[in-house]
Design a protein around this motif. Structure first.
Motif, mmCIF file in Angstrom:
data_model
loop_
_atom_site.group_PDB
_atom_site.id
_atom_site.type_symbol
_atom_site.label_atom_id
_atom_site.label_comp_id
_atom_site.label_asym_id
_atom_site.label_seq_id
_atom_site.Cartn_x
_atom_site.Cartn_y
_atom_site.Cartn_z
ATOM 1 N N THR A 1 0.878 -1.164 0.000
ATOM 2 C CA THR A 1 0.000 0.000 0.000
ATOM 3 C C THR A 1 0.913 1.211 0.000
ATOM 4 N N VAL A 2 0.762 2.055 -1.012
ATOM 5 C CA VAL A 2 1.608 3.238 -1.171
ATOM 6 C C VAL A 2 0.691 4.443 -1.377
ATOM 7 N N MET A 3 1.079 5.574 -0.797
ATOM 8 C CA MET A 3 0.309 6.796 -0.987
ATOM 9 C C MET A 3 1.237 7.889 -1.483
ATOM 10 N N GLY A 4 0.771 8.663 -2.455
ATOM 11 C CA GLY A 4 1.596 9.738 -2.979
ATOM 12 C C GLY A 4 0.813 10.622 -3.914
ATOM 13 N N ARG A 5 1.543 11.504 -4.575
ATOM 14 C CA ARG A 5 0.947 12.461 -5.506
ATOM 15 C C ARG A 5 1.256 12.016 -6.936
ATOM 16 N N LEU A 6 0.261 12.147 -7.804
ATOM 17 C CA LEU A 6 0.464 11.795 -9.210
ATOM 18 C C LEU A 6 1.232 12.914 -9.898
ATOM 19 N N ARG A 7 2.373 12.567 -10.453
ATOM 20 C CA ARG A 7 3.197 13.548 -11.170
ATOM 21 C C ARG A 7 2.775 13.676 -12.621
ATOM 22 N N ALA B 1 0.339 6.236 -14.959
ATOM 23 C CA ALA B 1 0.522 7.393 -14.095
ATOM 24 C C ALA B 1 1.781 7.180 -13.258
ATOM 25 N N GLU B 2 2.492 8.276 -12.993
ATOM 26 C CA GLU B 2 3.652 8.204 -12.108
ATOM 27 C C GLU B 2 3.250 8.739 -10.744
ATOM 28 N N LEU B 3 3.379 7.891 -9.722
ATOM 29 C CA LEU B 3 3.066 8.255 -8.348
ATOM 30 C C LEU B 3 4.373 8.492 -7.607
ATOM 31 N N PHE B 4 4.469 9.583 -6.871
ATOM 32 C CA PHE B 4 5.665 9.875 -6.075
ATOM 33 C C PHE B 4 5.246 10.057 -4.630
ATOM 34 N N ASP B 5 5.881 9.289 -3.731
ATOM 35 C CA ASP B 5 5.499 9.332 -2.318
ATOM 36 C C ASP B 5 6.478 10.101 -1.442
ATOM 37 N N GLY B 6 7.449 10.753 -2.045
ATOM 38 C CA GLY B 6 8.454 11.486 -1.281
ATOM 39 C C GLY B 6 9.756 10.725 -1.173
ATOM 40 N N THR B 7 9.724 9.416 -1.488
ATOM 41 C CA THR B 7 10.952 8.622 -1.427
ATOM 42 C C THR B 7 11.341 8.074 -2.790
ATOM 43 N N GLN B 8 10.345 7.679 -3.588
ATOM 44 C CA GLN B 8 10.629 7.056 -4.884
ATOM 45 C C GLN B 8 9.359 7.050 -5.728
ATOM 46 N N GLY B 9 9.534 6.968 -7.032
ATOM 47 C CA GLY B 9 8.396 6.906 -7.937
ATOM 48 C C GLY B 9 7.949 5.478 -8.186
ATOM 49 N N ARG C 1 -8.794 4.014 -20.737
ATOM 50 C CA ARG C 1 -8.405 5.243 -21.433
ATOM 51 C C ARG C 1 -8.432 6.438 -20.493
ATOM 52 N N ARG C 2 -9.308 6.380 -19.510
ATOM 53 C CA ARG C 2 -9.457 7.481 -18.566
ATOM 54 C C ARG C 2 -10.096 6.937 -17.302
ATOM 55 N N ILE C 3 -9.703 7.487 -16.158
ATOM 56 C CA ILE C 3 -10.326 7.154 -14.878
ATOM 57 C C ILE C 3 -10.634 8.482 -14.185
ATOM 58 N N PRO C 4 -11.898 8.747 -13.887
ATOM 59 C CA PRO C 4 -12.237 9.999 -13.220
ATOM 60 C C PRO C 4 -11.445 10.180 -11.920
ATOM 61 N N GLY C 5 -10.855 11.360 -11.748
ATOM 62 C CA GLY C 5 -10.081 11.652 -10.542
ATOM 63 C C GLY C 5 -8.607 11.340 -10.661
ATOM 64 N N ILE C 6 -8.227 10.526 -11.615
ATOM 65 C CA ILE C 6 -6.811 10.206 -11.816
ATOM 66 C C ILE C 6 -6.243 11.282 -12.735
ATOM 67 N N GLU C 7 -5.588 12.272 -12.112
ATOM 68 C CA GLU C 7 -5.052 13.420 -12.838
ATOM 69 C C GLU C 7 -3.817 13.939 -12.121
ATOM 70 N N PRO C 8 -2.904 14.585 -12.842
ATOM 71 C CA PRO C 8 -1.679 15.100 -12.225
ATOM 72 C C PRO C 8 -1.992 16.027 -11.045
ATOM 73 N N GLY C 9 -1.206 15.863 -9.983
ATOM 74 C CA GLY C 9 -1.365 16.686 -8.795
ATOM 75 C C GLY C 9 -2.274 16.074 -7.749
ATOM 76 N N ARG C 10 -3.024 15.043 -8.097
ATOM 77 C CA ARG C 10 -3.958 14.406 -7.177
ATOM 78 C C ARG C 10 -3.208 13.452 -6.256
ATOM 79 N N THR C 11 -3.585 13.428 -4.991
ATOM 80 C CA THR C 11 -2.997 12.493 -4.030
ATOM 81 C C THR C 11 -3.899 11.270 -3.952
ATOM 82 N N ILE C 12 -3.285 10.089 -4.084
ATOM 83 C CA ILE C 12 -4.044 8.840 -4.018
ATOM 84 C C ILE C 12 -3.287 7.811 -3.186
ATOM 85 N N LYS C 13 -4.045 6.847 -2.671
ATOM 86 C CA LYS C 13 -3.473 5.694 -1.985
ATOM 87 C C LYS C 13 -3.779 4.495 -2.864
#
Length: 126
Positions: A50-56, A71-79, A88-100
């Protein structure tokens, strides 16, 4: 001056002299730990994580067989690269969004990857 004051002063000096990206990475790492997520740098291939971070970044990668959303997720330690097959698209999955995200860690071309991870959109920090 007490040790507590020295800690505050040290944090203040660090905030004033550190790079904004470095401070953001530290904040993201602390937040993900508080939410019960693992640090991406500690995750190994084959483990349920389980990883949480921001979508770059988020991009559609069309192929001859089927499209994939990456999508590239960055949690502060690694991508970690997140790959949803056949999407093709997932609502809410966009750059800058934080997800777990949760899934089995894999590797592709030496990079950490989660295929079709379960995800939870996180509310912005106020």
């Amino acid at each position: 001056m007490s040790a507590k004051d020295g800690g505050y002063f040290s944090r203040l000096v660090r905030k004033l002299t550190s790079d904004v990206d470095e401070l953001d990475a530290d904040e993201m790492s602390m937040r993900s730990g508080a939410e019960g997520a693992q640090r991406a740098c500690d995750c190994r291939s084959g483990e349920e994580v389980t990883v949480m971070g921001r979508l770059r970044s988020v991009e559609l990668c069309p192929t001859n067989e089927a499209a994939t959303l990456e999508a590239e997720l960055f949690d502060g330690t690694q991508g970690v690269t997140l790959i949803w097959l056949g999407r093709r698209r997932i609502p809410g999955i966009e750059p800058g969004r934080t997800i777990k995200v949760r899934g089995r860690m894999a590797e592709r071309d030496g990079q950490k990857v989660l295929y079709n991870p379960y995800y939870e959109l996180q509310s912005p920090v106020s």
